[in-house]
Design an enzyme around this catalytic site. Structure first.
Site, mmCIF file in Angstrom:
data_model
loop_
_atom_site.group_PDB
_atom_site.id
_atom_site.type_symbol
_atom_site.label_atom_id
_atom_site.label_comp_id
_atom_site.label_asym_id
_atom_site.label_seq_id
_atom_site.Cartn_x
_atom_site.Cartn_y
_atom_site.Cartn_z
ATOM 1 N N SER A 28 0.843 -1.212 0.000
ATOM 2 C CA SER A 28 0.000 0.000 0.000
ATOM 3 C C SER A 28 0.879 1.264 0.000
ATOM 4 O O SER A 28 0.514 2.276 -0.604
ATOM 5 C CB SER A 28 -0.963 0.014 1.191
ATOM 6 O OG SER A 28 -0.258 0.099 2.402
ATOM 7 N N MET A 108 10.580 -7.081 4.425
ATOM 8 C CA MET A 108 10.656 -7.738 5.733
ATOM 9 C C MET A 108 11.974 -8.456 6.005
ATOM 10 O O MET A 108 12.053 -9.268 6.909
ATOM 11 C CB MET A 108 9.484 -8.726 5.892
ATOM 12 C CG MET A 108 8.116 -8.063 5.862
ATOM 13 S SD MET A 108 7.953 -6.688 7.036
ATOM 14 C CE MET A 108 7.850 -7.596 8.576
ATOM 15 N N ARG A 109 13.011 -8.144 5.236
ATOM 16 C CA ARG A 109 14.299 -8.778 5.493
ATOM 17 C C ARG A 109 15.303 -7.740 5.994
ATOM 18 O O ARG A 109 15.179 -6.559 5.700
ATOM 19 C CB ARG A 109 14.836 -9.437 4.216
ATOM 20 C CG ARG A 109 13.932 -10.535 3.678
ATOM 21 C CD ARG A 109 14.649 -11.345 2.632
ATOM 22 N NE ARG A 109 15.897 -11.876 3.159
ATOM 23 C CZ ARG A 109 15.983 -12.928 3.965
ATOM 24 N NH1 ARG A 109 14.903 -13.586 4.321
ATOM 25 N NH2 ARG A 109 17.142 -13.332 4.414
ATOM 26 N N ASN A 125 14.109 3.666 5.072
ATOM 27 C CA ASN A 125 13.071 2.735 5.536
ATOM 28 C C ASN A 125 11.984 3.501 6.266
ATOM 29 O O ASN A 125 12.230 4.587 6.794
ATOM 30 C CB ASN A 125 13.715 1.709 6.483
ATOM 31 C CG ASN A 125 12.722 0.649 6.951
ATOM 32 O OD1 ASN A 125 11.907 0.163 6.168
ATOM 33 N ND2 ASN A 125 12.781 0.293 8.229
ATOM 34 N N HIS A 127 9.179 2.781 9.359
ATOM 35 C CA HIS A 127 8.867 1.810 10.417
ATOM 36 C C HIS A 127 7.636 2.307 11.183
ATOM 37 O O HIS A 127 7.553 3.491 11.523
ATOM 38 C CB HIS A 127 10.075 1.676 11.361
ATOM 39 C CG HIS A 127 9.819 0.708 12.462
ATOM 40 N ND1 HIS A 127 9.910 -0.656 12.284
ATOM 41 C CD2 HIS A 127 9.414 0.904 13.749
ATOM 42 C CE1 HIS A 127 9.594 -1.265 13.413
ATOM 43 N NE2 HIS A 127 9.291 -0.336 14.320
ATOM 44 N N VAL A 162 19.022 -2.963 13.550
ATOM 45 C CA VAL A 162 17.644 -3.249 13.137
ATOM 46 C C VAL A 162 16.777 -2.055 13.519
ATOM 47 O O VAL A 162 16.600 -1.757 14.702
ATOM 48 C CB VAL A 162 17.116 -4.530 13.821
ATOM 49 C CG1 VAL A 162 15.641 -4.758 13.482
ATOM 50 C CG2 VAL A 162 17.951 -5.731 13.398
ATOM 51 N N LYS A 189 -0.713 3.424 8.686
ATOM 52 C CA LYS A 189 -0.432 3.373 7.236
ATOM 53 C C LYS A 189 -0.900 4.660 6.572
ATOM 54 O O LYS A 189 -0.244 5.175 5.668
ATOM 55 C CB LYS A 189 -1.109 2.166 6.592
ATOM 56 C CG LYS A 189 -0.317 0.876 6.776
ATOM 57 C CD LYS A 189 -0.793 -0.226 5.848
ATOM 58 C CE LYS A 189 -0.030 -1.507 6.112
ATOM 59 N NZ LYS A 189 -0.365 -2.581 5.189
HETATM 60 C C1 GRF Z 1 4.168 -0.409 6.802
HETATM 61 O O1 GRF Z 1 3.397 -0.181 7.939
HETATM 62 C C2 GRF Z 1 5.621 -0.095 7.058
HETATM 63 O O2 GRF Z 1 5.821 0.830 8.072
HETATM 64 C C3 GRF Z 1 6.174 -1.416 7.516
HETATM 65 O O3 GRF Z 1 5.491 -2.364 6.756
HETATM 66 C C4 GRF Z 1 4.203 -1.868 6.391
HETATM 67 C C5 GRF Z 1 4.084 -2.074 4.914
HETATM 68 O O4 GRF Z 1 2.767 -2.021 4.464
HETATM 69 N N1 GRF Z 1 7.611 -1.428 7.387
HETATM 70 P P1 GRF Z 1 2.436 -2.124 2.914
HETATM 71 O O5 GRF Z 1 3.022 -3.431 2.382
HETATM 72 O O6 GRF Z 1 3.029 -0.910 2.244
HETATM 73 O O7 GRF Z 1 0.930 -2.123 2.848
#
Ligand code: GRF
Length: 212
Positions: A28, A108-109, A125, A127, A162, A189
């Site tokens: 998203s 996610m890595r 990044n 977070h 991390v 989000k």
């Molecule tokens: C987001 O909340 C971001 O902060 C985290 O992963 C989520 C990714 O959401 N690192 P999407 O895949 O962009 O919907």
């Protein structure tokens, strides 16, 4: 001595920075960024990479005719070698597409120090917590368990830790009574989709560069 951040060149609408967006899931944030880039910006998405071949977000790349690659972990048992090979495959794509900035958006890595060293200052990044509080993959769960009343999101440069690294921007949201992981995630989000493209503008226009 720790390797310094090497910032991307100062870009402009006329000569936008070529970015790669790395995702693992729903994408998203990628979709929000691509919508933002419908108008000319100092950054343009030239490559999308997912480590997850089933990531829903891959569709945004195909729909927008952007080079889009799934690069899963190679099928070998030695975990160390597997990581290094995987990053090598990603790096080849980044170089082939002349990428100048890596934008992690739900990737996610964790990168190895040797990969980070190549790109330090040019990996960013987002977070979903107010770092340095609640790093890691379960930020919303940890926030709700802790009972804090404010959470939010953080945009930061990636370093060797991390969810550490130089913080570029943060935005808060209030946690209301009855908040769940899902409601908190949805709320965060929403603000992420506003803040991330704007921080990219500032970074690409050179506004975070150290004064020299
Ligand atoms: C987001 O909340 C971001 O902060 C985290 O992963 C989520 C990714 O959401 N690192 P999407 O895949 O962009 O919907």
């Amino acid at each position: 001595m720790e390797k310094p951040y090497v910032f991307p060149r100062r870009a402009s609408i006329d000569k936008p920075l070529r970015i790669a967006v790395l995702i693992s899931g729903s994408g998203s944030g990628l979709n929000a960024l691509l919508n933002y880039q419908q108008d000319p910006r100092a950054h343009i998405t030239k490559l999308i990479i997912s480590d997850n071949i089933n990531a829903k977000g891959l569709k945004y790349g195909y729909d927008n005719n952007i080079a889009t690659k799934s690069i899963p972990l190679p099928d070998i048992s030695d975990k160390n070698r597997q990581r290094i090979l995987h990053e090598g495959l990603i790096n080849i794509e980044l170089i082939n597409s002349e990428i100048e900035l890596i934008v992690l958006s739900g990737y996610m890595r964790i990168f190895t120090p040797s990969f980070v060293a190549k790109w330090k200052g040019r990996i960013i990044n987002i977070h979903p917590s107010l770092l340095p509080d609640f790093p890691g993959a379960h930020a919303h769960r940890d926030v709700i368990r802790s009972g804090v009343k404010i959470s939010g999101c953080t945009v930061h440069l990636v370093d060797f830790g991390v969810d550490t690294g130089m913080i570029l921007a943060q935005k808060e949201v209030e946690i209301i009574s009855g908040e769940t992981i899902q409601t908190l995630q949805d709320k965060i989000k929403k603000i992420e989709h506003e803040i991330y493209p704007k921080v990219l503008d500032l970074l690409c226009e050179g506004q975070y560069h150290p004064i020299s």
